[in-house]
Design a protein around this motif. Structure first.
Motif, PDB file in Angstrom:
ATOM      1  N   SER B 121       0.816  -1.215   0.000  1.00 35.32           N
ATOM      2  CA  SER B 121       0.000   0.000   0.000  1.00 35.32           C
ATOM      3  C   SER B 121       0.844   1.256   0.000  1.00 35.32           C
ATOM      4  O   SER B 121       1.914   1.301   0.588  1.00 35.32           O
ATOM      5  CB  SER B 121      -0.893  -0.015   1.240  1.00 35.32           C
ATOM      6  N   ARG B 122       0.325   2.294  -0.673  1.00 29.23           N
ATOM      7  CA  ARG B 122       0.999   3.590  -0.671  1.00 29.23           C
ATOM      8  C   ARG B 122       0.585   4.431   0.524  1.00 29.23           C
ATOM      9  O   ARG B 122       1.189   5.437   0.818  1.00 29.23           O
ATOM     10  CB  ARG B 122       0.620   4.366  -1.930  1.00 29.23           C
ATOM     11  N   ASN B 153     -13.278  -4.767   6.074  1.00 25.17           N
ATOM     12  CA  ASN B 153     -11.819  -4.584   6.134  1.00 25.17           C
ATOM     13  C   ASN B 153     -11.451  -3.118   5.987  1.00 25.17           C
ATOM     14  O   ASN B 153     -12.103  -2.373   5.277  1.00 25.17           O
ATOM     15  CB  ASN B 153     -11.135  -5.360   5.003  1.00 25.17           C
ATOM     16  N   GLN B 154     -10.388  -2.723   6.676  1.00 19.93           N
ATOM     17  CA  GLN B 154      -9.850  -1.378   6.494  1.00 19.93           C
ATOM     18  C   GLN B 154      -8.743  -1.451   5.458  1.00 19.93           C
ATOM     19  O   GLN B 154      -7.582  -1.680   5.786  1.00 19.93           O
ATOM     20  CB  GLN B 154      -9.275  -0.862   7.820  1.00 19.93           C
ATOM     21  N   ILE B 155      -9.106  -1.272   4.204  1.00 23.72           N
ATOM     22  CA  ILE B 155      -8.093  -1.275   3.150  1.00 23.72           C
ATOM     23  C   ILE B 155      -8.030   0.127   2.560  1.00 23.72           C
ATOM     24  O   ILE B 155      -9.010   0.619   2.027  1.00 23.72           O
ATOM     25  CB  ILE B 155      -8.437  -2.288   2.042  1.00 23.72           C
ATOM     26  N   PHE B 156      -6.880   0.756   2.672  1.00 30.03           N
ATOM     27  CA  PHE B 156      -6.770   2.128   2.187  1.00 30.03           C
ATOM     28  C   PHE B 156      -6.401   2.175   0.711  1.00 30.03           C
ATOM     29  O   PHE B 156      -6.852   3.024  -0.021  1.00 30.03           O
ATOM     30  CB  PHE B 156      -5.748   2.910   3.019  1.00 30.03           C
ATOM     31  N   ASP B 157      -5.572   1.239   0.280  1.00 27.44           N
ATOM     32  CA  ASP B 157      -5.126   1.265  -1.115  1.00 27.44           C
ATOM     33  C   ASP B 157      -5.736   0.092  -1.877  1.00 27.44           C
ATOM     34  O   ASP B 157      -5.044  -0.795  -2.340  1.00 27.44           O
ATOM     35  CB  ASP B 157      -3.602   1.201  -1.161  1.00 27.44           C
ATOM     36  N   SER B 158      -7.069   0.135  -2.011  1.00 26.95           N
ATOM     37  CA  SER B 158      -7.740  -1.032  -2.591  1.00 26.95           C
ATOM     38  C   SER B 158      -7.506  -1.146  -4.092  1.00 26.95           C
ATOM     39  O   SER B 158      -7.796  -2.162  -4.689  1.00 26.95           O
ATOM     40  CB  SER B 158      -9.238  -1.001  -2.299  1.00 26.95           C
ATOM     41  N   THR B 159      -6.974  -0.083  -4.725  1.00 29.47           N
ATOM     42  CA  THR B 159      -6.696  -0.184  -6.150  1.00 29.47           C
ATOM     43  C   THR B 159      -5.258  -0.624  -6.430  1.00 29.47           C
ATOM     44  O   THR B 159      -4.863  -0.754  -7.580  1.00 29.47           O
ATOM     45  CB  THR B 159      -6.926   1.171  -6.865  1.00 29.47           C
TER      46      THR B 159
END
Lengths: 118, 237
Positions: B121-122, B153-159
């Motif tokens: 993740s960035r 889920n806590q995903i910040f950089d899902s792309t």
């Protein structure tokens, strides 16, 4: 018989012949031909039974008979377009699987050739 | 010592410019001895010399006869991992955005916490290697929100496409993976299958060549398509 009736019947028959030819030559699959055959069937009925449209429109409570034709036809077209989208989605899935399979096979063949050389 | 098999999947569409540098960087990267790392380049029907360039570099090449989109290409690589019993599959984009050295970060995180899917993740921790545009950040926030709703889920950089899959995730994705814009959608898929997804901070770079698969005008379509995809994946599974 009125001229327009004759015209519709002739055009309808030509259309029917064309569909049959397409099926015979293998250019149109039977499952997609069904909807066209049903269409010609209905057109044929109403070209012989001229009052039929009025009778049905009256029965359904539609004041202007032509409106019934438009409503029915547009509805049928939408359904058929949806069906074609489903067909296209299926084809796309199949193409994906085929492409992947071909890529795997190409790699397997290359690996075998390399093994044979060694 | 028993080595674990790792497959680096590099999906490519017209990446002849960036690929040689990336592949030689991978070759120079020092991976821990406990891993045996193979590289597979998936050519998504490029119109340039991507295949020839890749073959010169002595890596495995999957050459798709038709353009399937990034998801279809990545899935082909995952299928190879599945068929050849790899322990881990890691996606590394062909444009050089994902530094090969960070692969070790993903592997270490997997080893430490035993996740099924690890996302590079960035935005987690002090990821300061790559800053993206405002619109893109907006989109990423939106998908973070959508992901929380669908998966919890806590995903910040899902792309982010920089991901590690373990055997469970490989088995799932080999059979079921979205072909267009697969990243956020597949997260719903993984979560629904009960896989543990976690992101770790990595440094990313600007792309070294080629162009983004998503232009400005396409970003509205992208968001809509991906939202629908996530929604239906959520319903279906």
């Amino acid at each position: 018989m009125v001229r327009i009736q004759l015209l519709t019947i002739v055009v309808n028959i030509l259309f029917l012949v064309y569909i049959f030819r397409l099926i015979i030559k293998g250019k149109l699959r039977e499952e997609y031909a069904i909807v066209w055959l049903i269409c010609t069937f209905f057109i044929m009925i109403f070209s012989f039974w001229r009052r039929g449209l009025d009778v049905i429109a009256h029965f359904l409570g539609v004041f202007e008979a032509p409106n019934l034709v438009f409503t029915g036809a547009i509805f049928a077209i939408f359904i058929y377009l949806l069906h074609l989208s489903v067909v296209a989605s299926n084809l796309q899935n199949n193409i994906r699987k085929l492409s992947q399979e071909i890529a795997h096979l190409k790699l397997a063949i290359e690996n075998r050739e390399i093994e044979n050389i060694q | 010592m028993m080595q674990e098999k790792v497959l680096l999947i590099i999906p490519c569409y017209n990446e002849e410019a960036a690929l040689p540098a990336l592949l030689s960087e991978v070759a120079k990267t020092a991976f821990p001895d406990s891993y045996k790392v193979d590289v597979i380049v998936v050519n998504d029907c490029s119109t340039d010399n991507t295949v020839a360039v890749a073959k010169q570099m002595n890596v495995l090449v999957l050459d798709l006869p038709m353009n399937l989109g990034i998801g279809g290409a990545v899935q082909s690589g995952i299928q190879y991992a599945f068929n050849n019993q790899y322990d881990y599959a890691i996606q590394l984009d062909g444009d050089g955005q994902h530094p090969p050295a960070e692969v070790v970060t993903l592997l270490n995180a997997q080893k430490k916490y035993n996740f099924d899917v690890v996302i590079g993740s960035r935005f987690v921790g002090n990821g300061d290697g790559f800053q993206s545009s405002f619109i893109r950040r907006l989109g990423i926030r939106y998908f973070h929100w959508l992901n929380r709703i669908f998966t919890g889920n806590q995903i910040f950089d899902s792309t982010s496409g920089f991901r590690l899959l373990n055997k469970n995730a490989i088995a799932l994705a080999a059979n079921n993976y979205p072909d267009e814009y697969p990243e956020p959608e597949s997260l719903v898929l993984f979560a629904k299958a009960g896989l543990k997804v976690k992101e770790v901070s990595v440094q990313m770079r600007e792309r070294q060549g080629g162009t983004s698969s998503i232009g400005k005008s396409a970003s509205v379509y992208y968001s809509l398509k991906v939202s629908l995809g996530m929604f239906f994946t959520f319903i279906r599974h």
